[in-house]
Design a protein around this motif. Structure first.
Motif: not given
Length: 144
Positions: A75-99
């Motif tokens: 797990a990675q924790n972020f300061e705010d929801r925007a950080g979570v959303d940015a990390a989500w998009q970066a992971a998907l762009d890098a080839g992650a599978t959305a769960l």
């Protein structure tokens, strides 16, 4: 007595180059001591390692064992929801599978899950009850 800490997390991979490319796309930089068969990433007080599945099973004293994934969540924790959303998009762009896309959760936070190309599950979260240090480190507050 065993100290209460984790100093190295090792993830097995069946394709080192693909795994390295995924973490590079997230902005992670391999440590200079990385080698062909193992890649290290320095984190706050610990290392994340990538190691070939067959080599990992052999190193564990279980040559030929079928190593699984998904039973542990990183797990990675972020300061705010925007950080979570940015990390989500970066992971998907890098080839992650959305769960599970980031969403408000029952405990009052905001979180989502993805799997890296080897199936290792990562949670990304904002927990308003767990303040992060300036360096992103997490120390749970003591209940009053």
């Amino acid at each position: 007595m065993t100290p209460q800490r984790v100093t190295l997390i090792t993830l097995g991979t069946d394709d080192m180059e693909r795994a390295r490319a995924f973490y590079a796309a997230l902005g992670w930089t391999p440590h200079p001591s990385s080698q062909d068969k193992v890649t290290f990433y320095q984190m706050h007080g610990a290392l994340l390692g990538l190691f070939g599945l067959a080599d990992l099973a052999k190193d564990q004293g279980r040559p030929g064992a079928a190593l699984g994934t998904g039973a542990v969540t990183l797990a990675q924790n972020f300061e705010d929801r925007a950080g979570v959303d940015a990390a989500w998009q970066a992971a998907l762009d890098a080839g992650a599978t959305a769960l599970k896309a980031p969403e408000e959760v029952f405990w009052g936070g905001y979180s989502g899950y993805y799997a890296d190309p080897d199936g290792h599950v990562w949670e990304i979260a904002h927990n308003p009850f767990w303040p992060l240090g300036e360096d992103g480190s997490l120390t749970l507050p003591t209940p009053e």
